[in-house]
Motif scaffolding. Structure first.
Motif, PDB file in Angstrom:
ATOM      1  N   ALA A 136      31.830   2.118  -5.795  1.00  0.00           N
ATOM      2  CA  ALA A 136      31.252   1.781  -4.496  1.00  0.00           C
ATOM      3  C   ALA A 136      29.920   2.504  -4.305  1.00  0.00           C
ATOM      4  O   ALA A 136      28.936   1.918  -3.821  1.00  0.00           O
ATOM      5  N   GLN A 137      29.872   3.758  -4.706  1.00  0.00           N
ATOM      6  CA  GLN A 137      28.642   4.531  -4.554  1.00  0.00           C
ATOM      7  C   GLN A 137      27.532   3.982  -5.454  1.00  0.00           C
ATOM      8  O   GLN A 137      26.364   3.922  -5.054  1.00  0.00           O
TER       9      GLN A 137
ATOM     10  N   VAL B 208      24.214   5.897 -12.327  1.00  0.00           N
ATOM     11  CA  VAL B 208      25.571   6.411 -12.457  1.00  0.00           C
ATOM     12  C   VAL B 208      25.889   7.177 -11.177  1.00  0.00           C
ATOM     13  O   VAL B 208      24.984   7.722 -10.530  1.00  0.00           O
ATOM     14  N   ALA B 209      27.182   7.188 -10.808  1.00  0.00           N
ATOM     15  CA  ALA B 209      27.609   7.905  -9.600  1.00  0.00           C
ATOM     16  C   ALA B 209      28.815   8.768  -9.924  1.00  0.00           C
ATOM     17  O   ALA B 209      29.650   8.416 -10.778  1.00  0.00           O
TER      18      ALA B 209
ATOM     19  N   GLN C 195      35.004  11.928 -10.790  1.00  0.00           N
ATOM     20  CA  GLN C 195      35.289  10.508 -10.934  1.00  0.00           C
ATOM     21  C   GLN C 195      33.947   9.807 -11.136  1.00  0.00           C
ATOM     22  O   GLN C 195      33.021   9.956 -10.325  1.00  0.00           O
ATOM     23  N   SER C 196      33.827   9.080 -12.222  1.00  0.00           N
ATOM     24  CA  SER C 196      32.537   8.495 -12.596  1.00  0.00           C
ATOM     25  C   SER C 196      32.562   6.982 -12.466  1.00  0.00           C
ATOM     26  O   SER C 196      33.605   6.332 -12.604  1.00  0.00           O
ATOM     27  N   SER C 197      31.393   6.412 -12.200  1.00  0.00           N
ATOM     28  CA  SER C 197      31.266   4.970 -12.024  1.00  0.00           C
ATOM     29  C   SER C 197      31.358   4.241 -13.354  1.00  0.00           C
ATOM     30  O   SER C 197      31.228   4.833 -14.433  1.00  0.00           O
TER      31      SER C 197
ATOM     32  N   ALA D  43      23.779   9.409  -8.545  1.00  0.00           N
ATOM     33  CA  ALA D  43      24.221   9.425  -7.148  1.00  0.00           C
ATOM     34  C   ALA D  43      25.419  10.349  -6.979  1.00  0.00           C
ATOM     35  O   ALA D  43      26.309  10.409  -7.839  1.00  0.00           O
ATOM     36  N   ALA D  44      25.446  11.056  -5.868  1.00  0.00           N
ATOM     37  CA  ALA D  44      26.573  11.914  -5.510  1.00  0.00           C
ATOM     38  C   ALA D  44      26.487  12.214  -4.016  1.00  0.00           C
ATOM     39  O   ALA D  44      25.416  12.082  -3.412  1.00  0.00           O
TER      40      ALA D  44
END
Length: 600
Positions: free
Chosen positions: A412-413, A427-428, A497-499, A537-538
């Motif tokens: 989602a991020q 990548v998030a 937790q990675s995208s 992203a984070a």
């Protein structure tokens, strides 16, 4: 019988030797374990303890609302529904029956990271519930600082929220009837604790002191704004300092409330850690071994685990150390005997056990009324559908390093921040501790099976952290992955937790940063180039280096996006429908060698 003369002294010495053989070497004046004057007159004291309630007024959903126990009929470990403040209040009130001396205590995180019913109102409903169920005193936890020290002081003293105001006209929040303790949290300006360091209860002539601290590492797990202007001292040094101060005041019965904990070897709530505490690990073990022997019992929290253990004090004497899991699913009953002559806790008399807050008892009517009152105000927001799922998607309830709901949140991020004008994320990452619940398929209200309401989404992502996108080099990106299992996170890994698109191998047979197999790290199938740059992203907590990830803070070209909750609900709305609900992710992003499960 009075002991006198040489033979009396010999018998007293034999009694001391026998006690030492049973309980270990100890400094006898510090605790009443043998007495020169015959059997001491004692006063019984019951302590009822909870921790990490996190505003869970209604029964928690999914795995967050169960405890592990052994079924006496089959001998198998089963999950038993537990929790909900209506049942907790009943359980505590029943437990107090027949006890003329009873004190109810907590070890922090009573509020913060709360479901919508409490979080929407800045946790005022939870403070009101704690007042009603008779909480006397609690230490602060790290989550008491989520909204900063000024908001914590409002929780104690009362008053309407500075920006949201009063939620009902003419009804002002009255604050906590119980005492918050913050012995090791001091103001940078004054050097003094921001709240009382200890609280003393007179139990029929015996003074009992309670010292409250949170973990020294609180700044590592709270946003910088939340701990601005504060210093967090060492737990042991602080407790020992105030133990000495209490003793100078004639307070010799002392209990420590510590928002730091351990990891028992079994998930069963009533697991026996062993007389020497061999069945428990984690920070609390070292802390307990160094706390002044004059402290007669230690109540802990933070790790959300259940245990009632004995850990040796500095003299090798077993001492009770307990934790009641989280979310009001358990409470701990600790029974003490107070020596009325010396004013000390008779340490060999201390017993402790955890009890399940079962949902087969009558609901407390005052709690039912409180929940109904706030539900009515929250309903227009809480009951709004935001998405659909085809089965349970576990987050908090997953013990895997890669959590299904973690995959969904990270995706989602990425989806919300990948457009060029939103940050251009490639990548998030999501911190596992920020996933506060599961998404449960079975309806808990009237919305229908598979429907995700705004209230349920809020329970999963309650912090409303703003999202950030930063530029990291490939080398820094690898450092982020390595910091999951090294540095502050080596003993208890925090697996991000990675995208989708990011894959790698985690080898738990190795140690520290070597657990990340660098050659295996791929983004959309391509190896990470240490010299190249990537947009990452984070949430603002992680992006600021929180949770032991300083590599994030080295990022450049920061762009601030929408909140994590808004991005999460937008993703659910755009990626699911009643006819095409969101499926459970495959959990195929992290290949784990050597097993292991997340500890958070």
């Amino acid at each position: 019988m009075l002991v006198s003369g040489q033979s009396g002294r010999r018998r007293a010495a034999m009694a001391v030797a026998a006690a030492a053989a049973l309980f270990g070497t100890m400094a006898m004046p510090a605790v009443a374990q043998a007495h020169d004057h015959g059997k001491p007159k004692v006063e019984d004291l019951q302590l009822l303890a909870i921790n990490d309630f996190h505003g869970n007024l209604e029964p928690p959903a999914g795995s967050s609302g169960t405890v592990k126990e052994i079924d006496p009929a089959t001998g198998q470990v089963v999950s038993t529904p537990a929790g909900g403040v209506e049942y907790l209040a009943t359980a505590l009130r029943q437990a107090r029956e027949g006890h003329r001396n009873s004190v109810t205590v907590a070890a922090g995180d009573i509020v913060g990271a709360s479901p919508l019913l409490s979080g929407l109102f800045h946790d005022e409903p939870t403070i009101e519930a704690m007042n009603k169920l008779g909480l006397d005193v609690t230490s602060v936890g790290n989550h008491e600082f989520d909204e900063g020290s000024a908001e914590l002081l409002r929780m104690q003293r009362g008053g309407c929220h500075p920006t949201d105001g009063c939620y009902v006209e003419g009804r002002e929040f009255g604050g906590a009837d119980f005492q918050y303790l913050a012995a090791n949290v001091t103001s940078e300006k004054t050097g003094r604790p921001i709240l009382r360091p200890y609280w003393v209860k007179n139990v029929r002539g015996v003074k009992v002191g309670f010292i409250g601290v949170t973990l020294e590492g609180t700044p590592n797990i709270v946003t910088a704004e939340g701990v601005k202007g504060l210093k967090f001292g060492n737990e042991v040094a602080t407790i020992n300092k105030y133990t000495a101060e209490l003793k100078r005041q004639g307070v010799n019965s002392i209990v420590a409330l510590i928002h730091e904990g351990g990891y028992p070897a079994s998930p069963v709530y009533n697991y026996d850690c062993g007389a020497a505490g061999a069945g428990i690990s984690g920070p609390i073990v070292d802390i307990a071994k160094r706390i002044d022997p004059a402290v007669g019992a230690i109540v802990t929290g933070h790790t959300h685990n259940a245990y009632a253990c004995s850990i040796p004090d500095p003299n090798g004497v077993p001492r009770s150390v307990t934790s009641a899991a989280s979310f009001g699913r358990l409470y701990t009953e600790i029974d003490l005997k107070l020596d009325k002559r010396s004013g000390t806790i008779v340490r060999p008399s201390v017993t402790a056990a955890n009890h399940v807050v079962r949902r087969d008892v009558p609901k407390a009517p005052d709690m039912t009324a409180l929940i109904a009152y706030y539900n009515k105000i929250a309903a227009p927001i809480a009951n709004r559908p935001v998405g659909y799922i085809g089965a349970d998607i576990n987050g908090r309830g997953s013990t895997d390093f890669e959590k299904p709901l973690g995959d969904v949140i990270a995706d989602a991020q990425l989806a919300g921040l990948s457009p060029a004008d939103k940050g251009g994320a490639q990548v998030a990452f999501m911190n596992p501790g920020g996933i506060r619940s599961d998404l449960v398929y079975k309806a808990s209200g009237s919305e229908g099976d598979g429907v995700v309401t705004y209230g349920e989404a809020f329970t999963v992502q309650p912090f409303t952290n703003m999202m950030q996108v930063k530029t990291l080099t490939g080398a820094q990106l690898i450092q982020v992955l390595q910091q999951q299992v090294s540095g502050l996170n080596e003993a208890a890994p925090k697996i991000l937790q990675s995208s989708k698109g990011l894959t790698y191998t985690l080898d738990m047979t190795k140690a520290g940063a070597a657990r990340i197999v660098v050659d295996s790290v791929r983004l959309n199938g391509a190896a990470i180039d240490p010299a190249a740059t990537y947009r990452v992203a984070a949430n603002e907590f992680l992006a600021g280096g929180g949770d032991g990830f300083p590599a994030f803070s080295a990022g450049t070209d920061k762009l601030v996006g929408a909140s994590d909750l808004d991005i999460f609900t937008a993703y659910l709305a755009s990626h699911s429908s009643a006819g095409a609900p969101l499926a459970v992710p495959a959990q195929d992003r992290i290949k784990v060698i050597g097993g292991g499960a997340d500890q958070d």
